[in-house]
Design an enzyme around this catalytic site. Structure first.
Site, short mmCIF file in Angstrom:
data_model
loop_
_atom_site.label_atom_id
_atom_site.label_comp_id
_atom_site.label_asym_id
_atom_site.label_seq_id
_atom_site.Cartn_x
_atom_site.Cartn_y
_atom_site.Cartn_z
N HIS A 86 108.93 -46.04 -66.57
CA HIS A 86 108.83 -44.48 -67.48
C HIS A 86 107.87 -44.79 -68.68
O HIS A 86 107.40 -45.91 -68.96
CB HIS A 86 110.29 -44.48 -68.43
CG HIS A 86 110.65 -45.60 -69.08
ND1 HIS A 86 110.41 -45.64 -70.39
CD2 HIS A 86 111.53 -46.82 -68.95
CE1 HIS A 86 110.89 -46.98 -71.15
NE2 HIS A 86 111.55 -47.52 -70.10
N ASP A 88 107.60 -43.09 -71.37
CA ASP A 88 107.93 -42.82 -73.03
C ASP A 88 108.45 -44.24 -73.58
O ASP A 88 108.60 -44.95 -72.88
CB ASP A 88 109.00 -41.74 -73.11
CG ASP A 88 110.23 -42.10 -72.35
OD1 ASP A 88 110.29 -42.62 -71.29
OD2 ASP A 88 111.28 -41.80 -73.03
N ASP A 115 109.21 -52.71 -73.22
CA ASP A 115 110.02 -51.82 -72.68
C ASP A 115 109.37 -50.24 -72.70
O ASP A 115 109.18 -49.57 -73.62
CB ASP A 115 111.28 -51.53 -73.26
CG ASP A 115 112.23 -50.43 -72.61
OD1 ASP A 115 111.75 -50.06 -71.82
OD2 ASP A 115 113.25 -50.22 -72.95
N GLU A 147 112.67 -41.33 -70.30
CA GLU A 147 113.83 -42.07 -69.72
C GLU A 147 114.63 -42.56 -71.11
O GLU A 147 115.80 -42.87 -70.96
CB GLU A 147 113.46 -43.36 -69.13
CG GLU A 147 114.31 -44.31 -68.49
CD GLU A 147 114.99 -45.33 -69.70
OE1 GLU A 147 116.00 -45.98 -69.08
OE2 GLU A 147 114.32 -45.63 -70.65
N GLU A 148 113.87 -42.60 -72.12
CA GLU A 148 114.65 -43.12 -73.21
C GLU A 148 115.50 -42.09 -73.88
O GLU A 148 116.34 -42.31 -74.65
CB GLU A 148 113.73 -43.55 -74.47
CG GLU A 148 112.78 -44.97 -74.18
CD GLU A 148 113.47 -45.97 -73.94
OE1 GLU A 148 114.57 -46.20 -73.86
OE2 GLU A 148 112.88 -47.01 -73.70
N GLU A 171 112.11 -52.38 -65.35
CA GLU A 171 112.41 -52.59 -66.67
C GLU A 171 112.43 -53.76 -67.16
O GLU A 171 112.59 -54.75 -66.23
CB GLU A 171 113.66 -52.06 -66.81
CG GLU A 171 113.93 -50.29 -66.88
CD GLU A 171 113.47 -49.92 -68.39
OE1 GLU A 171 113.33 -50.82 -69.13
OE2 GLU A 171 113.77 -48.69 -68.25
ZN ZN Z 1 112.88 -48.89 -70.56
#
Ligand code: ZN
Length: 332
Positions: A86, A88, A115, A147-148, A171
């Protein structure tokens, strides 16, 4: 086979350098933090790298200012592998230098360094290394938005029909291989009361106290889950109260109270099944609080996932870890 069209080489794809540049390109999820940059700039950065290695990345705006980047190479007829990350990050809060990308004592600092901009850099490094190779199937590189928060990017990706035989999400896991992941359902609980001045107990119905009975019943349900559910990698399903609100003033009986419970699900548990449990929880609370006026509604749901620990991608990742001198632990 070497492609003659690339104007950058895999040597340009140093993961540390790319992680730094990714961290220096803010991509805070604007839903989580007002003024967050979203994925516009970082999508341009990764698409530019991919183009430099000969890919033809497709950038899609999945919501205003929110972007996915997808690139493919190889033959769609063979087995397909999707590598995902992801774009973001969560907000920066009070961080002193969130976008420095500074390397100190062997660690790289900044929002998203773990992350998951380092994960993006790993995917990009693989893409660069494979750019000049014949591959026996199809490689799909998919960088997604949001994703967050609500995974708008992954939802759009799936809706666009992208599918693969195997997928690796990069991840951070402290380098463990994680073939199973819990899902979640947010359960909205509404309790009604009757507003009245605090001096009028004959007229008021206290929605917050009534919600207390609901909270206790959910707490009992969480203990039941701990006792009665189990998964070899994920352990027990769980639930907890996330937020609660209600009441307008100390001297007024509250006419409503709203609670959001998060239920963490095991793979295979459906939203319907979890909502049926929530209805039973309300029935328990109602037995103890006969005037209880409460209802539950399903909010955001994301299913848990798992693939067998004996499947090709899991065994392949474990043996790759061991070849690199890493433990290759399998966790959930
Ligand atoms: Zn993540």
């Amino acid at each position: 086979m070497k492609s003659g069209h690339r104007n950058q080489s895999a040597d340009d794809a140093d993961p540390v350098r790319m992680t730094r540049e990714l961290v220096r390109t803010p991509s805070v999820n604007p839903v989580l933090e007002a003024g967050g940059a979203g994925e516009g700039e970082i999508a341009k950065l990764v698409a530019g790298w991919l183009r430099g290695w000969g890919y033809r990345p497709v950038t899609t705006e999945v919501a205003p200012g929110r972007f996915n980047v997808v690139a493919r190479r190889g033959a769609a007829a063979g087995p397909s592998l999707l590598l995902n990350g992801h774009l973001d990050t969560v907000g920066v809060g009070e961080m002193a230098a969130p976008f420095s990308g500074e390397v100190r004592e062997g660690r790289l600092f900044g929002r998203g360094a773990a992350d998951m901009k380092s994960g993006l850099a790993c995917v990009l490094n693989v893409a660069a290394r494979l750019a000049g190779e014949e591959i026996p199937g199809e490689l799909i590189v998919a960088f997604t938005a949001d994703e967050e928060h609500a995974s708008l990017g992954m939802e759009a990706l799936v809706a666009s029909g992208v599918a693969a035989d195997a997928a690796i999400v990069c991840e951070p896991t402290s380098l463990a291989v994680m073939p199973a992941h819990k899902g979640f359902l947010w359960i909205d609980v509404f309790a009604g009361g009757r507003a009245a001045h605090g001096s009028r107990p004959d007229a008021g119905v206290d929605a917050i106290s009534h919600m207390g009975h609901v909270l206790v019943a959910f707490e009992e349900e969480s203990r039941r889950l701990a006792r009665e559910t189990d998964h070899p990698l994920l352990g027990a399903a769980s639930l907890h109260a996330g937020t609660i609100s209600g009441g307008s003033a100390p001297s007024v009986y509250p006419d409503r109270c709203q609670l959001v419970v998060e239920r963490r699900t095991l793979p295979g548990e459906t939203a319907e099944r979890v909502m049926a449990e929530a209805v039973r929880v309300l029935a328990v609370a109602r037995e103890r609080c006969p005037g209880l006026d409460a209802r539950v509604e399903a909010g955001l749901y994301r299913a848990g996932t798992e693939v067998p620990v004996t499947s090709g991608p899991v065994e392949g990742l474990v043996s790759a870890c061991r070849r690199a001198g890493l433990p290759g632990a399998v966790e959930g």
